[in-house]
Write a protein that holds these residues in place. Sequence first.
Motif, PDB file in Angstrom:
ATOM      1  N   SER A 234       0.816  -1.220   0.000  1.00  0.00           N
ATOM      2  CA  SER A 234       0.000   0.000   0.000  1.00  0.00           C
ATOM      3  C   SER A 234       0.849   1.270   0.000  1.00  0.00           C
ATOM      4  O   SER A 234       0.313   2.364   0.102  1.00  0.00           O
ATOM      5  N   LYS A 235       2.184   1.115  -0.084  1.00  0.00           N
ATOM      6  CA  LYS A 235       3.039   2.306  -0.121  1.00  0.00           C
ATOM      7  C   LYS A 235       3.979   2.251  -1.321  1.00  0.00           C
ATOM      8  O   LYS A 235       4.194   1.192  -1.911  1.00  0.00           O
ATOM      9  N   ILE A 236       4.517   3.382  -1.673  1.00  0.00           N
ATOM     10  CA  ILE A 236       5.434   3.485  -2.814  1.00  0.00           C
ATOM     11  C   ILE A 236       6.700   2.683  -2.534  1.00  0.00           C
ATOM     12  O   ILE A 236       7.227   2.710  -1.420  1.00  0.00           O
ATOM     13  N   THR A 237       7.172   1.967  -3.548  1.00  0.00           N
ATOM     14  CA  THR A 237       8.449   1.258  -3.474  1.00  0.00           C
ATOM     15  C   THR A 237       9.485   2.071  -4.239  1.00  0.00           C
ATOM     16  O   THR A 237       9.231   2.482  -5.374  1.00  0.00           O
ATOM     17  N   LYS A 238      10.631   2.314  -3.603  1.00  0.00           N
ATOM     18  CA  LYS A 238      11.723   3.059  -4.241  1.00  0.00           C
ATOM     19  C   LYS A 238      12.849   2.094  -4.540  1.00  0.00           C
ATOM     20  O   LYS A 238      13.196   1.261  -3.704  1.00  0.00           O
ATOM     21  N   LEU A 239      13.430   2.227  -5.739  1.00  0.00           N
ATOM     22  CA  LEU A 239      14.483   1.302  -6.120  1.00  0.00           C
ATOM     23  C   LEU A 239      15.403   1.921  -7.154  1.00  0.00           C
ATOM     24  O   LEU A 239      15.099   2.952  -7.754  1.00  0.00           O
ATOM     25  N   LEU A 240      16.548   1.273  -7.304  1.00  0.00           N
ATOM     26  CA  LEU A 240      17.474   1.581  -8.388  1.00  0.00           C
ATOM     27  C   LEU A 240      17.317   0.493  -9.442  1.00  0.00           C
ATOM     28  O   LEU A 240      17.238  -0.692  -9.111  1.00  0.00           O
ATOM     29  N   PHE A 241      17.233   0.905 -10.709  1.00  0.00           N
ATOM     30  CA  PHE A 241      17.219  -0.004 -11.849  1.00  0.00           C
ATOM     31  C   PHE A 241      18.559   0.136 -12.551  1.00  0.00           C
ATOM     32  O   PHE A 241      19.016   1.256 -12.788  1.00  0.00           O
ATOM     33  N   VAL A 242      19.153  -0.971 -12.921  1.00  0.00           N
ATOM     34  CA  VAL A 242      20.329  -0.957 -13.787  1.00  0.00           C
ATOM     35  C   VAL A 242      19.992  -1.843 -14.981  1.00  0.00           C
ATOM     36  O   VAL A 242      19.518  -2.969 -14.799  1.00  0.00           O
ATOM     37  N   LEU A 243      20.214  -1.328 -16.169  1.00  0.00           N
ATOM     38  CA  LEU A 243      20.075  -2.122 -17.386  1.00  0.00           C
ATOM     39  C   LEU A 243      21.376  -2.013 -18.150  1.00  0.00           C
ATOM     40  O   LEU A 243      21.921  -0.914 -18.302  1.00  0.00           O
ATOM     41  N   ALA A 244      21.880  -3.151 -18.600  1.00  0.00           N
ATOM     42  CA  ALA A 244      23.144  -3.148 -19.338  1.00  0.00           C
ATOM     43  C   ALA A 244      22.982  -4.014 -20.568  1.00  0.00           C
ATOM     44  O   ALA A 244      22.533  -5.157 -20.454  1.00  0.00           O
ATOM     45  N   PRO A 245      23.283  -3.465 -21.725  1.00  0.00           N
ATOM     46  CA  PRO A 245      23.899  -2.167 -21.980  1.00  0.00           C
ATOM     47  C   PRO A 245      22.893  -1.020 -21.844  1.00  0.00           C
ATOM     48  O   PRO A 245      21.708  -1.238 -21.608  1.00  0.00           O
ATOM     49  N   ALA A 246      23.399   0.200 -22.031  1.00  0.00           N
ATOM     50  CA  ALA A 246      22.589   1.416 -21.934  1.00  0.00           C
ATOM     51  C   ALA A 246      21.620   1.519 -23.107  1.00  0.00           C
ATOM     52  O   ALA A 246      21.775   0.834 -24.110  1.00  0.00           O
ATOM     53  N   GLY A 247      20.652   2.408 -22.971  1.00  0.00           N
ATOM     54  CA  GLY A 247      19.718   2.709 -24.041  1.00  0.00           C
ATOM     55  C   GLY A 247      18.266   2.619 -23.628  1.00  0.00           C
ATOM     56  O   GLY A 247      17.428   3.341 -24.136  1.00  0.00           O
ATOM     57  N   PHE A 248      17.956   1.726 -22.679  1.00  0.00           N
ATOM     58  CA  PHE A 248      16.558   1.537 -22.287  1.00  0.00           C
ATOM     59  C   PHE A 248      16.018   2.718 -21.482  1.00  0.00           C
ATOM     60  O   PHE A 248      14.829   2.852 -21.300  1.00  0.00           O
ATOM     61  N   GLU A 249      16.911   3.605 -21.041  1.00  0.00           N
ATOM     62  CA  GLU A 249      16.452   4.783 -20.282  1.00  0.00           C
ATOM     63  C   GLU A 249      15.465   5.621 -21.095  1.00  0.00           C
ATOM     64  O   GLU A 249      14.581   6.278 -20.538  1.00  0.00           O
ATOM     65  N   ASN A 250      15.586   5.572 -22.418  1.00  0.00           N
ATOM     66  CA  ASN A 250      14.684   6.356 -23.264  1.00  0.00           C
ATOM     67  C   ASN A 250      13.231   5.887 -23.134  1.00  0.00           C
ATOM     68  O   ASN A 250      12.307   6.688 -23.230  1.00  0.00           O
ATOM     69  N   PHE A 251      13.024   4.608 -22.881  1.00  0.00           N
ATOM     70  CA  PHE A 251      11.678   4.083 -22.644  1.00  0.00           C
ATOM     71  C   PHE A 251      11.090   4.722 -21.395  1.00  0.00           C
ATOM     72  O   PHE A 251       9.971   5.231 -21.405  1.00  0.00           O
ATOM     73  N   PHE A 252      11.854   4.715 -20.311  1.00  0.00           N
ATOM     74  CA  PHE A 252      11.362   5.292 -19.060  1.00  0.00           C
ATOM     75  C   PHE A 252      11.106   6.788 -19.201  1.00  0.00           C
ATOM     76  O   PHE A 252      10.139   7.317 -18.660  1.00  0.00           O
ATOM     77  N   MET A 253      11.963   7.480 -19.933  1.00  0.00           N
ATOM     78  CA  MET A 253      11.790   8.915 -20.104  1.00  0.00           C
ATOM     79  C   MET A 253      10.540   9.214 -20.928  1.00  0.00           C
ATOM     80  O   MET A 253       9.874  10.216 -20.709  1.00  0.00           O
ATOM     81  N   GLU A 254      10.196   8.316 -21.837  1.00  0.00           N
ATOM     82  CA  GLU A 254       9.012   8.534 -22.668  1.00  0.00           C
ATOM     83  C   GLU A 254       7.713   8.211 -21.943  1.00  0.00           C
ATOM     84  O   GLU A 254       6.734   8.933 -22.071  1.00  0.00           O
ATOM     85  N   ILE A 255       7.696   7.128 -21.189  1.00  0.00           N
ATOM     86  CA  ILE A 255       6.430   6.708 -20.576  1.00  0.00           C
ATOM     87  C   ILE A 255       6.241   7.209 -19.156  1.00  0.00           C
ATOM     88  O   ILE A 255       5.131   7.212 -18.648  1.00  0.00           O
ATOM     89  N   GLY A 256       7.330   7.621 -18.495  1.00  0.00           N
ATOM     90  CA  GLY A 256       7.247   8.013 -17.094  1.00  0.00           C
ATOM     91  C   GLY A 256       7.200   9.510 -16.899  1.00  0.00           C
ATOM     92  O   GLY A 256       7.297  10.288 -17.840  1.00  0.00           O
ATOM     93  N   SER A 257       7.023   9.886 -15.656  1.00  0.00           N
ATOM     94  CA  SER A 257       7.052  11.291 -15.260  1.00  0.00           C
ATOM     95  C   SER A 257       8.107  11.445 -14.177  1.00  0.00           C
ATOM     96  O   SER A 257       8.094  10.702 -13.202  1.00  0.00           O
ATOM     97  N   PRO A 258       9.025  12.393 -14.340  1.00  0.00           N
ATOM     98  CA  PRO A 258      10.054  12.568 -13.316  1.00  0.00           C
ATOM     99  C   PRO A 258       9.465  12.980 -11.972  1.00  0.00           C
ATOM    100  O   PRO A 258       8.506  13.748 -11.921  1.00  0.00           O
ATOM    101  N   VAL A 259      10.034  12.439 -10.913  1.00  0.00           N
ATOM    102  CA  VAL A 259       9.667  12.848  -9.554  1.00  0.00           C
ATOM    103  C   VAL A 259      10.671  13.925  -9.163  1.00  0.00           C
ATOM    104  O   VAL A 259      11.877  13.708  -9.214  1.00  0.00           O
ATOM    105  N   VAL A 260      10.168  15.095  -8.804  1.00  0.00           N
ATOM    106  CA  VAL A 260      11.016  16.228  -8.463  1.00  0.00           C
ATOM    107  C   VAL A 260      10.979  16.421  -6.952  1.00  0.00           C
ATOM    108  O   VAL A 260       9.895  16.615  -6.384  1.00  0.00           O
ATOM    109  N   PRO A 261      12.147  16.341  -6.284  1.00  0.00           N
ATOM    110  CA  PRO A 261      12.160  16.537  -4.829  1.00  0.00           C
ATOM    111  C   PRO A 261      11.499  17.861  -4.445  1.00  0.00           C
ATOM    112  O   PRO A 261      11.706  18.889  -5.096  1.00  0.00           O
ATOM    113  N   GLY A 262      10.670  17.799  -3.415  1.00  0.00           N
ATOM    114  CA  GLY A 262       9.992  18.989  -2.922  1.00  0.00           C
ATOM    115  C   GLY A 262       8.690  19.302  -3.630  1.00  0.00           C
ATOM    116  O   GLY A 262       7.986  20.236  -3.257  1.00  0.00           O
TER     117      GLY A 262
END
Length: 132
Positions: free
Chosen positions: A76-104
């Motif tokens: 019932s609460k948010i899970t925080k984690l680090l994702f590592v994908l190797a090789p690089a490149g999949f970050e573009n998927f997250f940037m397209e479908i996700g919304s950045p969380v901005v501290p504050g």
Amino acid sequence: MKAGKGTTGPGFTLLEGEIAPDNGPPMHIHNDADEIFYLLDGELTVASGEEVIKAESGAFIFIPRGAKHKFRNDSSKITKLLFVLAPAGFENFFMEIGSPVVPGKDRPDEPVGYEQLVVQRAEDFGMIIVPE
């Protein structure tokens, strides 16, 4: 995004993410990337192949490329984690479908149709949705 193709070349992607309660991707495969999760806070149910584990804060999970897997925040609460994908490149998927969380600032709402967007865009980024 902590690191990606722009900083590591072909090396790896490192993302800090949040998985909302009752959320996670469908069963899928990355044929061209290994995936690692490190749980900072919260819990995830992770299915890889025939194995299902309940991961908690501090868990390290390695999913080799080609392995069928999914994960879900069943808590019932948010899970925080680090994702590592190797090789690089999949970050573009997250940037397209996700919304950045901005501290504050308030956490962004999940857009309407988010799950459909994941399925529609997955294959363009090498993520193959497979039946369970």
